[in-house]
Design a protein around this motif. Structure first.
Motif, mmCIF file in Angstrom:
data_model
loop_
_atom_site.group_PDB
_atom_site.id
_atom_site.type_symbol
_atom_site.label_atom_id
_atom_site.label_comp_id
_atom_site.label_asym_id
_atom_site.label_seq_id
_atom_site.Cartn_x
_atom_site.Cartn_y
_atom_site.Cartn_z
ATOM 1 N N THR A 105 2.194 12.061 -9.829
ATOM 2 C CA THR A 105 1.393 13.280 -9.906
ATOM 3 C C THR A 105 2.102 14.508 -9.346
ATOM 4 N N ARG A 106 3.223 14.320 -8.676
ATOM 5 C CA ARG A 106 3.923 15.448 -8.050
ATOM 6 C C ARG A 106 4.333 16.475 -9.088
ATOM 7 N N LEU A 132 2.624 1.604 -3.447
ATOM 8 C CA LEU A 132 1.757 2.138 -4.499
ATOM 9 C C LEU A 132 1.444 3.612 -4.274
ATOM 10 N N ALA A 133 1.319 4.016 -3.014
ATOM 11 C CA ALA A 133 1.095 5.437 -2.712
ATOM 12 C C ALA A 133 2.301 6.272 -3.133
ATOM 13 N N ALA A 134 3.500 5.752 -2.929
ATOM 14 C CA ALA A 134 4.707 6.468 -3.346
ATOM 15 C C ALA A 134 4.759 6.609 -4.861
ATOM 16 N N GLU A 148 2.149 6.725 -6.879
ATOM 17 C CA GLU A 148 1.132 7.718 -7.238
ATOM 18 C C GLU A 148 1.598 9.131 -6.901
ATOM 19 N N TRP A 149 2.234 9.298 -5.762
ATOM 20 C CA TRP A 149 2.756 10.613 -5.384
ATOM 21 C C TRP A 149 3.815 11.067 -6.372
ATOM 22 N N VAL A 171 0.832 -1.211 0.000
ATOM 23 C CA VAL A 171 0.000 0.000 0.000
ATOM 24 C C VAL A 171 0.868 1.263 0.000
ATOM 25 N N PRO A 172 1.846 1.418 0.931
ATOM 26 C CA PRO A 172 2.698 2.613 0.840
ATOM 27 C C PRO A 172 3.558 2.637 -0.429
#
Length: 103
Positions: free
Chosen positions: A66-67, A58-60, A62-63, A55-56
């Motif tokens: 889009t950053r 995949l969050a990284a 995505e961040w 989960v983290p």
């Protein structure tokens, strides 16, 4: 610019670590045993840990994805004083999204 793309490429590989760990679960000798980890079968604990870690990862991704897009979107709007379009503060768009004739 090349440094940024290398950083993004590294972030894209981050979820591969938990994915490989999950796929390798049945063949890892320390996981495929009759021992209990924290009172649970090791074959249940090992994948659970990696599921929580994906989960983290995949969050990284995505961040990182889009950053740079958020930074590019913020720069052009800086001179206008806010969002434009319907519901925004700085645009001539009318309620249906088209420009008004009197503006």
């Amino acid at each position: 610019m090349a440094e940024r793309s290398r950083g993004r490429d590294a972030l894209l590989l981050l979820p591969a670590i938990p994915a490989v760990a999950l796929l390798a679960t049945p063949w890892l000798p320390f996981v495929d045993t009759a021992k209990l980890w924290l009172g649970l079968p090791s074959m249940m604990v090992w994948p659970s840990i990696w599921v929580f870690l994906i989960v983290p990862a995949l969050a990284a991704v995505e961040w990182g994805r889009t950053r740079h897009l958020d930074a590019e979107r913020a720069e052009p709007d800086a001179g206008r004083g806010g969002r434009s379009g319907p519901g925004g503060l700085g645009g001539p768009a009318g309620p249906n999204g088209a420009e008004e004739a009197g503006a």
